[in-house]
Design an enzyme around this catalytic site. Structure first.
Site, PDB file in Angstrom:
ATOM      1  N   GLU A   7      39.105  30.831  57.479  1.00 46.88           N
ATOM      2  CA  GLU A   7      39.044  32.289  57.358  1.00 46.88           C
ATOM      3  C   GLU A   7      37.851  32.788  56.568  1.00 46.88           C
ATOM      4  O   GLU A   7      37.375  33.886  56.823  1.00 46.88           O
ATOM      5  CB  GLU A   7      40.363  32.906  56.856  1.00 46.88           C
ATOM      6  CG  GLU A   7      40.775  32.614  55.470  1.00 46.88           C
ATOM      7  CD  GLU A   7      42.114  33.274  55.104  1.00 46.88           C
ATOM      8  OE1 GLU A   7      42.532  34.246  55.725  1.00 46.88           O
ATOM      9  OE2 GLU A   7      42.740  32.780  54.153  1.00 46.88           O
ATOM     10  N   ASN A  25      47.614  55.291  58.837  1.00 50.86           N
ATOM     11  CA  ASN A  25      47.778  53.844  58.709  1.00 50.86           C
ATOM     12  C   ASN A  25      49.060  53.490  59.446  1.00 50.86           C
ATOM     13  O   ASN A  25      50.085  54.116  59.206  1.00 50.86           O
ATOM     14  CB  ASN A  25      47.892  53.454  57.224  1.00 50.86           C
ATOM     15  CG  ASN A  25      48.233  51.990  57.028  1.00 50.86           C
ATOM     16  OD1 ASN A  25      47.868  51.142  57.838  1.00 50.86           O
ATOM     17  ND2 ASN A  25      48.936  51.679  55.955  1.00 50.86           N
ATOM     18  N   GLY A  26      48.994  52.509  60.350  1.00 50.48           N
ATOM     19  CA  GLY A  26      50.183  52.133  61.118  1.00 50.48           C
ATOM     20  C   GLY A  26      49.857  52.098  62.597  1.00 50.48           C
ATOM     21  O   GLY A  26      48.678  52.056  62.979  1.00 50.48           O
ATOM     22  N   ARG A  81      41.964  46.408  52.246  1.00 45.29           N
ATOM     23  CA  ARG A  81      42.922  46.706  53.317  1.00 45.29           C
ATOM     24  C   ARG A  81      42.265  46.765  54.686  1.00 45.29           C
ATOM     25  O   ARG A  81      42.951  46.780  55.714  1.00 45.29           O
ATOM     26  CB  ARG A  81      43.622  48.045  53.043  1.00 45.29           C
ATOM     27  CG  ARG A  81      44.422  48.042  51.764  1.00 45.29           C
ATOM     28  CD  ARG A  81      45.038  49.409  51.523  1.00 45.29           C
ATOM     29  NE  ARG A  81      46.088  49.728  52.456  1.00 45.29           N
ATOM     30  CZ  ARG A  81      47.367  49.424  52.296  1.00 45.29           C
ATOM     31  NH1 ARG A  81      47.739  48.776  51.213  1.00 45.29           N
ATOM     32  NH2 ARG A  81      48.259  49.760  53.193  1.00 45.29           N
ATOM     33  N   CYS A  84      45.273  49.724  57.139  1.00 43.58           N
ATOM     34  CA  CYS A  84      44.147  50.579  56.777  1.00 43.58           C
ATOM     35  C   CYS A  84      44.412  51.137  55.390  1.00 43.58           C
ATOM     36  O   CYS A  84      45.506  51.016  54.856  1.00 43.58           O
ATOM     37  CB  CYS A  84      44.028  51.725  57.767  1.00 43.58           C
ATOM     38  SG  CYS A  84      43.875  51.162  59.468  1.00 43.58           S
ATOM     39  N   LYS A  92      43.804  42.353  54.267  1.00 39.22           N
ATOM     40  CA  LYS A  92      44.645  41.693  53.264  1.00 39.22           C
ATOM     41  C   LYS A  92      46.087  41.554  53.714  1.00 39.22           C
ATOM     42  O   LYS A  92      46.727  40.552  53.452  1.00 39.22           O
ATOM     43  CB  LYS A  92      44.559  42.471  51.947  1.00 39.22           C
ATOM     44  CG  LYS A  92      45.295  41.824  50.793  1.00 39.22           C
ATOM     45  CD  LYS A  92      44.641  40.536  50.369  1.00 39.22           C
ATOM     46  CE  LYS A  92      45.442  39.764  49.342  1.00 39.22           C
ATOM     47  NZ  LYS A  92      45.147  38.326  49.401  1.00 39.22           N
ATOM     48  N   HIS A 133      47.553  10.040  67.998  1.00 36.85           N
ATOM     49  CA  HIS A 133      48.209  10.489  69.232  1.00 36.85           C
ATOM     50  C   HIS A 133      47.387  11.544  69.971  1.00 36.85           C
ATOM     51  O   HIS A 133      47.895  12.212  70.858  1.00 36.85           O
ATOM     52  CB  HIS A 133      49.606  11.036  68.913  1.00 36.85           C
ATOM     53  CG  HIS A 133      50.513   9.996  68.324  1.00 36.85           C
ATOM     54  ND1 HIS A 133      51.000   8.931  69.047  1.00 36.85           N
ATOM     55  CD2 HIS A 133      50.971   9.830  67.059  1.00 36.85           C
ATOM     56  CE1 HIS A 133      51.748   8.164  68.266  1.00 36.85           C
ATOM     57  NE2 HIS A 133      51.746   8.690  67.053  1.00 36.85           N
ATOM     58  N   LYS A 185      42.234  28.241  54.839  1.00 34.74           N
ATOM     59  CA  LYS A 185      41.303  28.820  53.865  1.00 34.74           C
ATOM     60  C   LYS A 185      39.869  28.643  54.335  1.00 34.74           C
ATOM     61  O   LYS A 185      39.071  29.560  54.319  1.00 34.74           O
ATOM     62  CB  LYS A 185      41.513  28.101  52.531  1.00 34.74           C
ATOM     63  CG  LYS A 185      41.599  28.854  51.289  1.00 34.74           C
ATOM     64  CD  LYS A 185      42.702  29.800  50.990  1.00 34.74           C
ATOM     65  CE  LYS A 185      43.202  30.699  52.039  1.00 34.74           C
ATOM     66  NZ  LYS A 185      44.497  31.268  51.733  1.00 34.74           N
ATOM     67  N   TRP A 235      41.212  48.977  59.588  1.00 30.95           N
ATOM     68  CA  TRP A 235      41.301  47.648  60.183  1.00 30.95           C
ATOM     69  C   TRP A 235      41.741  47.905  61.618  1.00 30.95           C
ATOM     70  O   TRP A 235      42.846  48.372  61.880  1.00 30.95           O
ATOM     71  CB  TRP A 235      42.315  46.771  59.449  1.00 30.95           C
ATOM     72  CG  TRP A 235      42.368  45.389  60.021  1.00 30.95           C
ATOM     73  CD1 TRP A 235      41.411  44.420  59.906  1.00 30.95           C
ATOM     74  CD2 TRP A 235      43.428  44.820  60.806  1.00 30.95           C
ATOM     75  NE1 TRP A 235      41.804  43.281  60.580  1.00 30.95           N
ATOM     76  CE2 TRP A 235      43.036  43.502  61.138  1.00 30.95           C
ATOM     77  CE3 TRP A 235      44.649  45.290  61.262  1.00 30.95           C
ATOM     78  CZ2 TRP A 235      43.833  42.657  61.906  1.00 30.95           C
ATOM     79  CZ3 TRP A 235      45.447  44.449  62.023  1.00 30.95           C
ATOM     80  CH2 TRP A 235      45.038  43.143  62.336  1.00 30.95           C
ATOM     81  N   GLU A 282      47.069  24.697  54.736  1.00 29.66           N
ATOM     82  CA  GLU A 282      46.514  25.787  53.925  1.00 29.66           C
ATOM     83  C   GLU A 282      45.007  25.584  53.726  1.00 29.66           C
ATOM     84  O   GLU A 282      44.228  26.540  53.788  1.00 29.66           O
ATOM     85  CB  GLU A 282      47.262  25.853  52.585  1.00 29.66           C
ATOM     86  CG  GLU A 282      46.760  26.868  51.587  1.00 29.66           C
ATOM     87  CD  GLU A 282      46.752  28.318  52.082  1.00 29.66           C
ATOM     88  OE1 GLU A 282      47.305  28.607  53.154  1.00 29.66           O
ATOM     89  OE2 GLU A 282      46.146  29.153  51.389  1.00 29.66           O
TER      90      GLU A 282
HETATM   91  O1  M6R Z   1      51.082  39.499  52.439  1.00 27.20           O
HETATM   92  P1  M6R Z   1      51.612  38.293  53.166  1.00 27.20           P
HETATM   93  O2  M6R Z   1      51.817  37.138  52.268  1.00 27.20           O
HETATM   94  O3  M6R Z   1      52.828  38.598  53.961  1.00 27.20           O
HETATM   95  O4  M6R Z   1      50.461  37.921  54.186  1.00 27.20           O
HETATM   96  C1  M6R Z   1      50.629  36.881  55.103  1.00 27.20           C
HETATM   97  C2  M6R Z   1      49.327  36.495  55.729  1.00 27.20           C
HETATM   98  O5  M6R Z   1      48.789  37.567  56.452  1.00 27.20           O
HETATM   99  C3  M6R Z   1      48.304  36.036  54.690  1.00 27.20           C
HETATM  100  O6  M6R Z   1      48.790  34.979  53.938  1.00 27.20           O
HETATM  101  C4  M6R Z   1      46.993  35.597  55.379  1.00 27.20           C
HETATM  102  O7  M6R Z   1      47.208  34.452  56.103  1.00 27.20           O
HETATM  103  C5  M6R Z   1      45.887  35.427  54.333  1.00 27.20           C
HETATM  104  N1  M6R Z   1      44.656  35.937  54.847  1.00 27.20           N
HETATM  105  C6  M6R Z   1      45.683  34.014  53.946  1.00 27.20           C
HETATM  106  O8  M6R Z   1      44.597  33.811  53.106  1.00 27.20           O
END
Ligand code: M6R
Length: 608
Positions: free
Chosen positions: A491, A103-104, A27, A2, A603, A507, A488, A77, A484
């Protein structure tokens, strides 16, 4: 995770809070709220959804007319409890006097809740945070001082927290306290801020104080006093803000994600200039205390996109160093048997440096006395505290939730480290070293060429947007690129994308293929290319639309093709990640998705 903002000073408090929260929206954006301490009472305003909804509420309720000199704000969040107004922060005590943002995660919130309820305290939300506000309020009743109440309550809380707290009867101060969650104090003239991250302070103050775990700040208009958990004053250094306001502007791009994709060549050039001096690799800004010759085991732990960068490192390092490298999802590493000792090098990779899973994995590695290195884009982040060696990524602040330029910077850091180790361990000839250096030097130009093909990629994306699911496949160095690419696309466009080693398709996953399931194949130079082409033929024979990406087009079977400049296979992950980032971007755009702030995500994920 957050975002938190606290403000005390003479400016319009609601505006200051909204402005700070805007720059922290990456965040979390499940709900937002602010609390203002005016002469009569604590006024709380909340809305579910994005900050724009809160702005509408403030307008409707004439909140800006509140005569207040201090306030706290939050964007959420959601972890415990749905993103409703009741669960939104700030949370208020039952007497309406004490209010906080958090936050936490309070891990023992259920026990605390039960205990407080047994004493007749009423709860109004499903959050873990509410247990804390009532606990602080109960402690306040006993001692009549906010500072003391917080200090008395803290040992009763388990978990991770950054709290910013106000009490109506103490209208001259905000209390800020943290453990395993970031908090920064922004120090101005006659005004001070408390925020989760520096972007919330840009253009506001130029001096900051980083609060450490178990430190509490008493923040007033004209002074900031930091104390330890026992109330002893700690002398803290004022640090300079070294971030420019430009990082939080889209600079004419439609989205931060596109801006950040396009920044990649310049990031690589900047890193290169810093790293190669007189034909030698000097990771000058890194602190590396590892004696590589003593290392008997390398384990890389990370999550999400960072994990994919680690997968590339495994392939490249194993080839260059002829040394086994183990990759672990940080969230799994913590629950498995890890055979580590002081000869193990455990590398944590994290853009944000705040990812709870990765931090916990490193804490565990510490227990085994392993040597610890981190690669992070935020050298002021929590993860740095658990490492003796730190490699900064230097990608600049990444605002878009979908990681792009930080992935590139992680890959680049792994390649530089690989070359450094190869050199130190005498695993590379001078000629080979020169050749590899040249490949890295030429990379930014090649990426620029890919970026100039955005129109073609956009056209392909328009078609891809019509399909509910797609398959990515690759062989060799680009299998992580395929993972990746799928992440991408998933998400930000919500298309169900999966990635497989191309040889694995037959397989099982091949059962999915028909005319409604496009297959995207990532080609690299070398022996894998003809095999991958055969896999494309197999997909075509099942009527799947086939899209090729990489190198020069090698067959007519493709329904579409994204050509990329020629590059040695081991360096191709640095290039092929760019078209797949653009493909995800344009597909999400065609679908009118919220590109920079995809649903359900934040993020960085500061909870396990
Ligand atoms: O800040 P970090 O690199 O540790 O974050 C890891 C993942 O949460 C982050 O890469 C996430 O998968 C992103 N949304 C990817 O685009």
């Amino acid at each position: 995770m957050c975002g938190i903002v606290g403000y005390i000073g003479n400016n319009a408090v609601a505006d200051e809070l909204l402005n700070g929260l805007k720059n922290l929206e990456y965040r979390g954006y499940d709900s937002a709220g602010i609390a203002l301490n005016d002469n009569k009472k604590i006024a709380v305003f909340k809305a579910s959804g994005k900050l724009a909804n809160l702005k509408a509420v403030l307008h409707e309720k004439n909140a800006k007319n509140c005569s207040s000199f201090m306030g706290i704000g939050h964007i959420r969040w959601a972890t415990h409890g749905a993103p409703t107004i009741e669960n939104a922060h700030p949370h208020l005590s039952n007497d309406g006097n004490l209010v906080l943002v958090h936050n936490g995660i309070i891990e023992n919130y259920k026990e605390l809740r039960q205990k407080l309820q047994n004493h007749g305290v009423l709860f109004h939300s499903q959050t873990d945070t509410e247990a804390a506000v009532h606990l602080f309020a109960e402690e306040y009743k006993k001692c009549g001082s906010l500072e003391k109440a917080v200090r008395n309550a803290l040992p009763q809380l388990k978990g991770a927290f950054a709290f910013v707290i106000m009490h109506h009867a103490e209208p001259d101060k905000i209390i800020a306290v943290r453990k395993n969650a970031p908090l920064i104090i922004g120090c101005g003239k006659g005004e001070n801020y408390v925020v989760s991250d520096i972007p919330a302070l840009l253009g506001k103050v130029s001096r900051i104080i980083h609060l450490n775990d178990d430190e509490m700040a008493v923040v007033k208009k004209d002074e900031v006093i930091v104390k330890d958990i026992n109330g002893q004053i700690i002398q803290k250094e004022l640090e300079k803000v070294d971030m420019v306001a430009d990082v939080i502007s889209k600079n004419g791009y439609a989205h931060f994600m596109l801006k950040e994709i396009c920044e990649q060549p310049s990031i690589l050039r900047k890193v290169m200039q810093a790293h190669v001096q007189k034909q030698k690799i000097c990771l000058d800004d890194a602190k590396i205390v590892v004696d590589f010759a003593q290392v008997q085991k390398i384990v890389i732990v990370a999550c999400g996109t960072s994990l994919h960068a680690a997968m590339v490192a495994k392939k490249v390092w194993e080839e260059w160093l002829q040394f086994p490298v183990q990759i672990e999802a940080a969230s799994e590493f913590i629950y498995q048997t890890n055979l580590l000792d002081e000869h193990s090098l455990v590398i944590g990779v994290s853009q944000s440096g705040e990812t709870a899973d990765t931090i916990t994995a490193l804490k565990l590695a510490q227990k085994y006395k392993a040597q610890i290195m981190v690669l992070t884009n935020r050298i002021d982040s929590s993860i740095v505290r658990y490492a003796s060696s730190v490699v900064p990524l230097n990608a600049g602040v990444e605002i878009s939730v979908a990681a792009t330029k930080s992935y590139m910077a992680q890959l680049a850091a792994f390649y530089w480290l690989g070359l450094l180790m190869a050199q130190k361990l005498n695993k590379i000839s001078h000629d080979d070293w020169q050749q590899k250096l040249q490949s890295l030097i030429q990379l930014p130009e090649k990426i620029e060429e890919v970026l100039s093909h955005q129109d073609n990629i956009n056209l392909i994306a328009q078609k891809l947007a019509d399909y509910p699911a797609v398959v990515f496949m690759a062989r060799g160095f680009n299998l992580p690129t395929a993972y990746e690419a799928a992440l991408k696309l998933k998400e930000i466009s919500y298309i169900n994308a999966n990635a497989y080693p191309a040889g694995e398709l037959k397989h099982g996953p091949i059962a999915l293929l028909d005319e409604n399931m496009p297959v995207l194949a990532l080609f690299e130079k070398g022996e894998t290319a003809p095999k991958l082409l055969s896999n494309c033929e197999e997909a075509k024979a099942r009527h799947a639309p086939v899209i090729g990406i990489g190198g020069a087009k090698c067959s007519d079977i493709f329904d579409a093709y994204i050509e990329t400049p020629e590059i040695e296979a081991c360096f191709s992950p640095l290039l092929l990640c760019v078209p797949v980032q653009l493909l995800a971007y344009f597909t999400a755009k065609a679908l009118n998705c919220e590109i920079d702030q995809p649903r359900n995500l934040a993020k960085s994920v500061t909870v396990e």
